[in-house]
Design a protein around this motif. Structure first.
Motif, PDB file in Angstrom:
ATOM      1  N   ASN A   1      80.287 -21.908  70.095  1.00  0.00           N
ATOM      2  CA  ASN A   1      80.998 -22.552  68.969  1.00  0.00           C
ATOM      3  C   ASN A   1      79.906 -23.610  68.402  1.00  0.00           C
ATOM      4  OD1 ASN A   1      83.025 -21.102  68.872  1.00  0.00           O
ATOM      5  ND2 ASN A   1      84.471 -22.736  69.695  1.00  0.00           N
ATOM      6  N   ALA A   2      79.310 -24.354  69.130  1.00  0.00           N
ATOM      7  CA  ALA A   2      78.299 -25.340  68.516  1.00  0.00           C
ATOM      8  C   ALA A   2      77.140 -24.830  67.852  1.00  0.00           C
ATOM      9  CB  ALA A   2      77.757 -26.235  69.610  1.00  0.00           C
ATOM     10  N   LEU A   3      76.741 -23.650  68.688  1.00  0.00           N
ATOM     11  CA  LEU A   3      75.401 -22.906  68.099  1.00  0.00           C
ATOM     12  C   LEU A   3      75.816 -22.215  66.982  1.00  0.00           C
ATOM     13  CD1 LEU A   3      74.268 -21.539  71.826  1.00  0.00           C
ATOM     14  CD2 LEU A   3      73.105 -23.208  70.259  1.00  0.00           C
ATOM     15  N   VAL A   4      77.029 -21.402  67.002  1.00  0.00           N
ATOM     16  CA  VAL A   4      77.419 -20.821  65.760  1.00  0.00           C
ATOM     17  C   VAL A   4      77.486 -21.858  64.411  1.00  0.00           C
ATOM     18  CG1 VAL A   4      79.306 -19.541  64.496  1.00  0.00           C
ATOM     19  CG2 VAL A   4      78.629 -19.082  66.952  1.00  0.00           C
ATOM     20  N   ALA A   5      78.119 -23.185  64.710  1.00  0.00           N
ATOM     21  CA  ALA A   5      78.335 -23.892  63.584  1.00  0.00           C
ATOM     22  C   ALA A   5      77.035 -24.336  63.040  1.00  0.00           C
ATOM     23  CB  ALA A   5      79.181 -25.164  64.123  1.00  0.00           C
TER      24      ALA A   5
ATOM     25  N   ALA B   1      74.017 -23.025  63.098  1.00  0.00           N
ATOM     26  CA  ALA B   1      73.074 -22.084  62.364  1.00  0.00           C
ATOM     27  C   ALA B   1      71.611 -22.551  62.458  1.00  0.00           C
ATOM     28  CB  ALA B   1      73.760 -22.081  60.837  1.00  0.00           C
ATOM     29  N   ARG B   2      71.278 -23.186  63.429  1.00  0.00           N
ATOM     30  CA  ARG B   2      69.924 -23.282  63.476  1.00  0.00           C
ATOM     31  C   ARG B   2      69.471 -23.545  64.957  1.00  0.00           C
ATOM     32  NH1 ARG B   2      68.581 -28.203  64.329  1.00  0.00           N
ATOM     33  NH2 ARG B   2      70.104 -29.793  64.086  1.00  0.00           N
TER      34      ARG B   2
ATOM     35  N   TYR C   1      67.844 -22.967  71.218  1.00  0.00           N
ATOM     36  CA  TYR C   1      68.801 -21.800  71.475  1.00  0.00           C
ATOM     37  C   TYR C   1      69.485 -21.389  70.187  1.00  0.00           C
ATOM     38  CZ  TYR C   1      67.567 -22.408  76.247  1.00  0.00           C
ATOM     39  OH  TYR C   1      66.783 -22.582  77.262  1.00  0.00           O
ATOM     40  N   GLU C   2      69.638 -20.305  69.773  1.00  0.00           N
ATOM     41  CA  GLU C   2      70.396 -19.982  68.640  1.00  0.00           C
ATOM     42  C   GLU C   2      71.099 -18.805  68.872  1.00  0.00           C
ATOM     43  OE1 GLU C   2      67.698 -19.222  65.238  1.00  0.00           O
ATOM     44  OE2 GLU C   2      66.753 -17.310  66.202  1.00  0.00           O
TER      45      GLU C   2
ATOM     46  N   PHE D   1      63.540 -24.075  61.167  1.00  0.00           N
ATOM     47  CA  PHE D   1      64.447 -23.355  60.254  1.00  0.00           C
ATOM     48  C   PHE D   1      64.135 -21.718  60.603  1.00  0.00           C
ATOM     49  CE2 PHE D   1      63.912 -27.260  58.199  1.00  0.00           C
ATOM     50  CZ  PHE D   1      65.215 -27.427  57.555  1.00  0.00           C
ATOM     51  N   ASP D   2      65.048 -20.821  60.372  1.00  0.00           N
ATOM     52  CA  ASP D   2      64.813 -19.235  60.231  1.00  0.00           C
ATOM     53  C   ASP D   2      63.885 -18.864  59.013  1.00  0.00           C
ATOM     54  OD1 ASP D   2      65.940 -19.566  62.827  1.00  0.00           O
ATOM     55  OD2 ASP D   2      67.647 -18.502  62.188  1.00  0.00           O
ATOM     56  N   VAL D   3      62.830 -18.137  59.230  1.00  0.00           N
ATOM     57  CA  VAL D   3      62.373 -17.492  58.138  1.00  0.00           C
ATOM     58  C   VAL D   3      62.363 -16.022  58.410  1.00  0.00           C
ATOM     59  CG1 VAL D   3      60.893 -19.454  57.780  1.00  0.00           C
ATOM     60  CG2 VAL D   3      59.993 -17.449  58.888  1.00  0.00           C
ATOM     61  N   GLY D   4      62.629 -15.430  57.204  1.00  0.00           N
ATOM     62  CA  GLY D   4      62.992 -13.896  57.286  1.00  0.00           C
ATOM     63  C   GLY D   4      61.828 -13.105  57.717  1.00  0.00           C
ATOM     64  N   GLU D   5      61.583 -12.056  56.762  1.00  0.00           N
ATOM     65  CA  GLU D   5      60.616 -10.928  57.008  1.00  0.00           C
ATOM     66  C   GLU D   5      59.299 -11.367  57.503  1.00  0.00           C
ATOM     67  OE1 GLU D   5      61.479  -7.818  56.537  1.00  0.00           O
ATOM     68  OE2 GLU D   5      63.272  -8.882  56.641  1.00  0.00           O
ATOM     69  N   CYS D   6      58.756 -10.505  58.168  1.00  0.00           N
ATOM     70  CA  CYS D   6      57.508 -10.680  58.917  1.00  0.00           C
ATOM     71  C   CYS D   6      56.455  -9.912  58.494  1.00  0.00           C
ATOM     72  CB  CYS D   6      58.070 -10.286  60.390  1.00  0.00           C
ATOM     73  SG  CYS D   6      56.724  -9.711  61.472  1.00  0.00           S
TER      74      CYS D   6
END
Lengths: 131, 131
Positions: B13-17, B19-20, B68-69, B88-93
């Motif tokens: 739950n902590a990981l889901v909440a 979101a990074r 971990y995410e 942060f996550d960044v999209g496309e590659c």
DNA sequence: TTGTATGCAAAGCGTTTGCAGTGAT
DNA sequence: ATCACTGCAAACGCTTTGCATACAA
């Protein structure tokens, strides 16, 4: 850097000779050929000194401790062989990374690490022993 | 994964909440809100279990321990803010990484890490406190 | 009731540091 | 003769493991 020492010289020579990023342990083994009494603490201390003097560069790969290579290699990235665990330099770099950024973010630098099989371990080849 | 436990649930739950990507310490602190007696060893054990079950993904940035995410985020890369240290996550590659390889090398996967200022810390903004 | 999962503390492992002795200048 | 450098061993910080207990099934 204040004094010339056998140990420091042996460490730098090992990095020049290897021509690829080495772990502190690898440096220890290689440099002991010239200075058998060399201790691991001296390797760490000198790597840090050499990095401070920009003679050596720390190569940080995801999920593993840093390796070290001579610093005069210009901008490049790294390839790690998933069979033998050796790390190689790869030249030129992709452009256009800025477009990955969300709005409002600014880009200062980037790391790219490639994984796969090196020439020795590729395809059907019997892989070298790990590192 | 064999049994449902409060601890494992709190960790996920902590990981889901968040979101990074989170460090094990961050997970410990967050999950203790739900399970105050939680120990760090249990966090490590469960992160490993969750990674094994592909519910969680380890994010390995150069030169630092893994974060971990949650795993269902598809292919993406990471941006680390050099001011606040958040990731942060960044999209496309970018495509076309194959052309970096020397002849005889084959590409299996790649990691890209971008560094710079995030929206909150950019330009003249007073940076957030470091993580 | 069974045996996985937990919490604690001890052990690992790679890296750093304290200290007395060594050696470059 | 200095004092930076070295080697050893102890200290560190993060992660893993051993063990007796707790609790999901």
């Amino acid at each position: 850097m204040q004094r010339y020492t056998q140990q420091r010289n042996a460490i730098l020579n090992a990095l020049v000779a290897a021509a690829r990023p080495m772990s502190p342990q690898e440096v220890l083994v290689a440099a002991r050929e010239a200075t058998p009494s060399l201790g691991i603490a001296t390797v760490y201390r000198n790597l840090k000194l050499l990095v401070g003097d920009s003679l050596v560069h720390a190569v940080e790969l995801p999920g593993e401790p840093p390796r070290y290579e001579v610093a005069d290699l210009g901008h490049h990235h790294h390839f790690k062989c998933t069979a033998c665990d050796r790390v190689f330099d790869v030249g030129e770099c992709v452009a256009d990374l800025k477009r990955l950024l969300p709005a409002g973010f600014t880009l200062e630098r980037h790391d790219i690490t490639l994984y796969g099989r090196c020439r020795d371990c590729g395809a059907g080849a019997r892989p070298r022993p790990r590192r």
